[in-house]
Design an enzyme around this catalytic site. Structure first.
Site, short mmCIF file in Angstrom:
data_model
loop_
_atom_site.label_atom_id
_atom_site.label_comp_id
_atom_site.label_asym_id
_atom_site.label_seq_id
_atom_site.Cartn_x
_atom_site.Cartn_y
_atom_site.Cartn_z
N GLU A 109 -10.59 9.68 20.53
CA GLU A 109 -10.35 8.50 19.70
C GLU A 109 -11.55 7.98 18.93
O GLU A 109 -11.40 7.40 17.86
CB GLU A 109 -9.74 7.41 20.57
CG GLU A 109 -8.26 7.72 20.76
CD GLU A 109 -7.62 7.11 21.98
OE1 GLU A 109 -6.82 6.20 21.80
OE2 GLU A 109 -7.89 7.56 23.10
N THR A 156 -13.89 22.64 21.06
CA THR A 156 -12.69 21.80 21.00
C THR A 156 -13.08 20.33 20.87
O THR A 156 -12.36 19.54 20.24
CB THR A 156 -11.80 22.02 22.24
OG1 THR A 156 -12.59 21.83 23.42
CG2 THR A 156 -11.22 23.42 22.23
#
Lengths: 329, 705, 167
Positions: free
Chosen positions: B671, B600
């Site tokens: 991010e 993930t």
């Protein structure tokens, strides 16, 4: 979206009669453009006449060696049709450059031809637009103009035609068969879409009630090479900044004939007659490509945001001609 | 070192995996079949459908709302306007003061709404509502010479708006090599695939509000709704088990949350459903504001920085202040002895800007890393080497030691993997048929944030399973899976003995899924709860044993400069005739502490890179100054990268752990993938063509000749 | 204007009354509670609502329900009729071909429809020779799947999942 009636006649004549009788009625086929417009409030028909049962959805070879494409043939089937791929590859290529797999499965040949501009102001009911609301003004003229037309536009409308398929059909000199209240007629596709003039609300020469029933292609030009080139901001699933459909015949390193149509430049697919004329009889050289492109774009009118379209079109046409004549130089 | 490639089948859950196992998403089956319920999809009985009416002027006053035609439609239950909408308890935040006055402060503001028995009727009725305005002149365009530029306060900015270290004027005047350029980024929209949606139900006696919401923070939305509606927090419940992306835009309540609350309050006993349209999202759910960034770099001929000045000009809205802190990275990124940064805002008649993936860093590092490339060219120094030369030993801003700064390793490993060595630095030298080919590099940085205030509860059940509860949100990050793994690790049990509960404000308080802080903040709370649970109940707890704990404060936050770093490499091809830009290859190497669940984590890193590619090539909200709206407010006009735009994308990371950050040693990865990516691509495009594009996006027209 | 239609959705027959304005997508989601197809844009610009109509992938948001009376519709939920995931869906889980999951049912349906198209020899924009047999390389998969936007940027993993199933 206002309520509307829905009917689904089995025959084209019934559909034509139904729409002709009701000024508020519209034809519905694949729905990819019309249903979008219903949601956006761009149109508010009182009745939808679904023509999918009424329309021919086959591709047939004509007696003269040409091909008839039923208006109900989905874009994906047309693009994948073996005869189209073999004999009119420019049409397959144009179709495959448009929209997405899902949309091509839904959209029909007739509907693709009749799809309306994606001008952002046309699609936004809160802004003036002569095409949507005649007399309200053109917001694109002084507004966001990256997509604005550079050829054949008017002070009333600078919208461009969004179809890829239609550009190829123009280069192929296709004919559009139409059934209307007064019977059938055939319209050359070069001439089917209008330039905006003072009446941009009319995209085509069709009258209310006229139904596109088929598109006919003349027999393929022997020895011609063709391609469709689309330049867009995303690698896929985007409308053209400019597109070029081109067929050329070359003998002894000279252009015998060329048929060129542009998308993304005008209110209609733009047949580049001047460029074709320049090329005929000219040698296959970079200079010829340039002179031909310049001739076609000589009368281009650009605004603040769309001046890039002129060099882009010139370069793209040159690139296409270069590719098509690679073995002739 | 990198983890195993993705694509391996899920680890069998009978074995206890460490949190660094590449476990497949536990909600995977529900998502691939479409049965995981998103906000709008929670079953309801005879709901009402709400459709807003938005202002068509950017500034002015609503003088009349004509609702008669709408009200006459069968099935219309209410037409809410500022005249009849329930009054809110707190209207101090104008973004949330929905239908409380007749003032219009931006185009696309909610000025009315229709609740009806069917979605078709609600939409039709909304179109029939006519609104009269007294229009006032508006200003929606950011200019660097705007009269009203001001310095945002630290409270809004979240950091000092300006920084000065050394004497940059003198240093710049002395420097042999100078770069002085201005970079621009456009208005950018998060555009998560799931539009913001809320289902609301208002009960009376006592007054309670329940929301199924698409949010990155159930507790955050609860707090806002409680304040705005004057309810105790415990009487508001926000439920969000699955969220269809957010990228910051769902990081706080938005006006539509208040609108649906108003409708539910006006129509108690009926569930009210509101799904914003894609077009609505362009004025109601935030966006990255456009930036104008002037960067001045002074260096010696070897490329060693002597001065770095980063001056940022941005817009905010008159409705609510927001500051995109684009210059922060320039304070700590490189070892320039003299550094100055500034942020100036102008408040315009525009919708409220808000977080979008790596707010500040994404546009800021586009500018800084483009400028660094220009410096590399100016000095004749390899751009990888230039960055290595300017790597500071300690945080230049605070003097603190790094908890782990491995930018150089990222650059070196990236260069190796990408095949950077032997690169001909001359622009426009490499051609493949009609395509001009180039390569580019840029650094990435993102702070290792942990938000205080999360708590977790652990209960041992008669079935031998541990139920771990925390009001966290999974917006696609993998929180369902990763928190399960962290819980198992903290409890020392196999993952199949953990039942995770998240996505509900009735669960222990969790901070927002934002700032790449979710896993760190929530995982810290889970660890604290596990520790406390074992302390209270031991290794062999009785069924029903239960412990709740809050994440403790971390004293190391004040001792160390904690940042993640990365290096982005890109290959770009630009068509010589048409200017079309393609990115066949991207590669990132990251230093993000320990990687929890490589599967993930990799997806998040790759996803960030893809969004960076999208930012580089496509994204641009175009504002029409006459109307004050975004004219390309849909997904046909506002392009985001499609599948065909994305070529090979590789994400790698250094094998490490940050012992100062949290008990897991892991930083967030949501991010950093978008930071610097656009610069790497723009730098590669320059290398391909010799054309330096300083304004995003890199559309074909920029490369026409 | 209301009208009664029948839809066969994921193997179940439903007779329902819809407004002529109701799209197939809204009929599924709001009337039948079949929420597997998602509404991402409602204008044919994202692909989240992709379902199989018969065997063809289409966008349910641009289809009027009334125009599909009697239609057989398969959603991503219906691709797993007996609880066993469709190979493509399985591959999406294995390759982590999604993050938030909102575009995913549309991606799955689109991929299943797309593989059938490729199997039938349909060319795409990425096909160099329109008259030759189709070979589903990565460029082909990317082009053919470009009608399904994924904002999480899971494209590389989506391509990997499809590549695995196509072989």
């Amino acid at each position: 979206m206002r309520p509307f009636e829905y009917t689904r006649p089995a025959r084209a004549a019934e559909a034509v009669a139904a729409v002709t009788a009701d000024p508020g009625a519209r034809y519905l086929a694949g729905g990819t453009n019309l249903v979008d417009h219903l949601k956006l409030g761009l149109t508010a028909p009182t009745a939808l006449v679904d023509v999918r049962d009424a329309l021919d959805d086959t591709v047939r070879t004509l007696a003269d060696g040409g091909t008839s494409i039923g208006a109900g043939v989905p874009n994906s089937d047309l693009a994948a049709h073996p005869e189209i791929r073999r004999r009119y590859p420019v049409l397959s290529a144009a179709l495959l450059a448009g929209a997405s797999g899902q949309l091509r499965n839904m959209a029909t040949t007739g509907g693709n031809l009749l799809q309306r501009t994606r001008c952002v102001y046309f699609q936004d009911v809160t802004t003036p637009c002569n095409k949507r609301e005649p007399g309200s003004g053109c917001s694109a003229l002084e507004g966001h103009g990256r997509d604005n037309a550079v050829l054949g536009a008017s002070e009333f409308c600078v919208a461009t035609h969004p179809s890829d398929m239609a550009v190829a059909l123009c280069a192929l000199d296709a004919r559009v068969r139409v059934l209307g209240p007064d019977g059938e007629r055939t319209i050359p596709v070069n001439g089917f879409h209008r330039l905006p003039g003072a009446t941009p609300e009319r995209d085509t020469v069709l009258s209310h009630g006229e139904l596109v029933t088929a598109v006919e292609l003349p027999p393929p030009v022997p020895g011609a090479r063709s391609t469709y080139r689309k330049v867009r901001e995303r690698a896929s699933y985007a409308f053209a900044l400019v597109s070029v459909a081109a067929l050329v015949q070359v003998r002894d390193s000279q252009f015998v004939d060329a048929r060129i149509a542009f998308g993304g430049l005008a209110h209609a697919p733009w047949r580049a007659r001047r460029a074709e004329e320049v090329l005929r009889g000219r040698p296959v050289t970079e200079e010829s490509f340039q002179v031909a492109a310049d001739a076609e774009l000589a009368e281009a009118r650009t605004g603040r945001d769309n001046s890039y379209k002129v060099p882009l079109t010139v370069n793209t046409l040159a690139s296409v001609l270069r590719e098509l004549t690679e073995e002739d130089r | 070192m990198t983890a195993t490639a993705p694509g391996n089948p899920a680890t069998p859950v009978s074995q206890p995996p460490a949190a660094d196992e590449p476990m497949a998403r536990i909600e995977g089956r529900a998502k691939v079949t479409g049965t995981a319920p998103y906000a709008y999809e929670h079953p309801t009985t005879e709901p009402l459908y709400l459709h807003p009416v938005l202002s068509t002027v950017a500034r002015g006053r609503v003088t009349a709302v004509h609702t008669g035609d709408a009200e006459q439609l069968d099935g219309v239950r209410a037409v809410l306007t500022s005249k009849n909408a329930p009054r809110l308890a707190d209207t101090s935040d104008l973004e949330f003061a929905v239908l409380q006055s007749d003032e219009v402060t931006f185009h696309g503001q909610i000025v009315a709404a229709v609740a009806a028995d069917s979605p078709e009727t609600a939409r039709e009725a909304a179109a029939l509502v006519r609104v009269d305005y007294e229009e006032r002149p508006h200003d929606v365009i950011l200019r660097s010479d705007h009269q009203d530029l001001y310095t945002p306060g630290e409270a809004v900015a979240g950091a000092a708006p300006d920084s000065h270290q050394g004497d940059t004027d003198t240093a710049l005047a002395r420097s042999v090599v100078l770069v002085d350029q201005t970079y621009r980024t456009p208005r950018e929209y998060n555009n998560p695939m799931e539009p913001h949606s809320t289902v609301a139900f208002w009960e009376t006696l006592p007054e309670r509000l329940t929301l199924y919401d698409s949010t990155q923070g159930a507790h955050t939305v609860r707090a806002t709704m409680a304040t705005v509606f004057g309810l105790p927090e415990e009487n508001v419940r926000v439920i969000a088990p699955h969220v269809g992306g957010g990228f910051g835009s769902k990081g706080a309540a938005k006006a539509h949350n208040v609108l649906v609350g108003l409708a539910a309050r006006a129509l108690p006993g009926r569930t009210v459903k509101l799904a914003l349209t894609r077009r609505h999202m362009f004025s109601l759910t935030g966006y990255r504001p456009p930036t104008i960034q002037r960067i001045r770099l002074g260096a010696d001929t070897e490329g060693r920085l002597e001065a770095l000045v980063h001056d940022v000009t941005e817009l905010t809205s008159r409705t609510k202040e927001y500051a995109e802190m684009s210059g922060l990275s320039s304070r700590m990124m490189y070892a320039a002895p003299d550094r100055t940064t500034s942020h100036r805002l102008t408040a315009l008649d525009v919708p409220v800007p808000f977080w979008m993936r790596a707010p500040g860093e994404a546009p800021g590092m586009f500018a800084l890393e483009s400028a660094m490339d220009e410096l590399a060219v100016a000095c004749g120094v390899d751009p990888v080497e230039l960055r290595v030369r300017n790597d500071p030993g300690a945080d230049p801003q605070t003097g603190r030691p790094w908890s782990g700064r491995h930018l150089v390793q990222c650059l070196r490993e990236g260069a190796e993997r990408f095949g950077w060595q032997g690169r001909d630095p001359v622009p426009g030298h490499h051609r493949d048929g009609a395509w001009l080919v180039g390569t580019g590099v840029a650094s990435a940085v993102y702070p290792r944030l942990t938000s205080p205030g999360s708590a977790a509860e652990i209960e041992y059940g008669a079935d031998g399973r541990y139920t771990v509860s925390i009001g966290a949100a999974d917006i696609g990050t993998g929180a369902w899976t990763v928190l399960t793994q962290i819980s198992a690790e903290a409890l020392g049990c196999p993952v199949d003995r953990v039942t995770l509960r998240i996505g509900d404000s009735d669960l222990p308080r969790a901070t927002v899924a934002g700032g790449s802080s979710g896993t760190s903040s929530w995982g810290t709370a889970v660890h604290a709860a596990a520790r406390a649970f074992r302390g209270e109940h031991g290794a062999d707890p009785r069924p029903g044993a239960r412990t709740r704990a809050e994440a403790p404060e971390n004293p190391d936050l004040e001792r160390y400069a904690m940042y993640s770093f990365g290096a982005h490499f890109a290959e770009v091809r630009v068509h010589a005739d048409t200017g079309e830009v393609r990115v066949p290859r991207m590669l990132g190497v990251y230093s993000v502490g320990r990687v929890i669940n490589p599967r993930t984590a990799r997806s998040q890193l790759v996803g960030g890179m893809v969004m960076g590619l999208s930012m580089a090539l496509h994204e641009q909200g175009v504002v029409d100054p006459r109307f004050g709206n975004v004219v390309n407010g849909d997904l046909a006009g506002y392009h985001v990268a499609a599948n065909a735009d994305v070529g090979e994308v590789e994400a790698h990371w250094l094998e490490e752990s940050d012992p100062h950050l949290n008990p897991m040693g892991a930083a967030g990865v949501g991010e950093i993938g978008i930071v610097g990516t656009a610069a790497a691509i723009a730098n590669a495009a320059h290398h391909a063509t010799g054309v330096r594009v300083r304004e995003l996006p890199l559309t074909p027209d920029r490369f026409l000749r | 204007m209301d009208t009664t239609i029948t839809l066969h959705v994921d193997g179940a027959e439903h007779t329902l009354t819809v407004d002529t304005r109701t799209t197939l997508l809204d009929a599924l989601r709001d009337r039948l509670g079949v929420t597997s197809p998602k509404k991402g844009c409602d204008h044919g610009q994202c692909g989240s609502c992709t379902v199989l109509l018969g065997d063809r992938r289409i966008l349910a948001c641009l289809a009027l329900a009334v125009a599909h009376d009697g239609a057989r519709v398969t959603t991503a939920a219906g691709l797993a009729p007996d609880g066993e995931l469709h190979p493509l869906a399985r591959a999406m889980v294995d390759h982590d071909g999604f993050q938030c999951g909102y575009c995913t049912p549309g991606q799955v349906c689109s991929a299943v429809g797309m593989l059938a198209e490729a199997e039938a020899g349909w060319p795409s924009h990425a096909t160099r020779d329109l008259t030759a047999a189709t070979e589903l390389d990565d460029a082909e998969i990317r082009e053919r799947m470009s009608g399904n936007l994924c904002r999480c940027g899971a494209y590389p993993n989506i391509v990997a999942a499809i590549r695995e199933v196509s072989r």
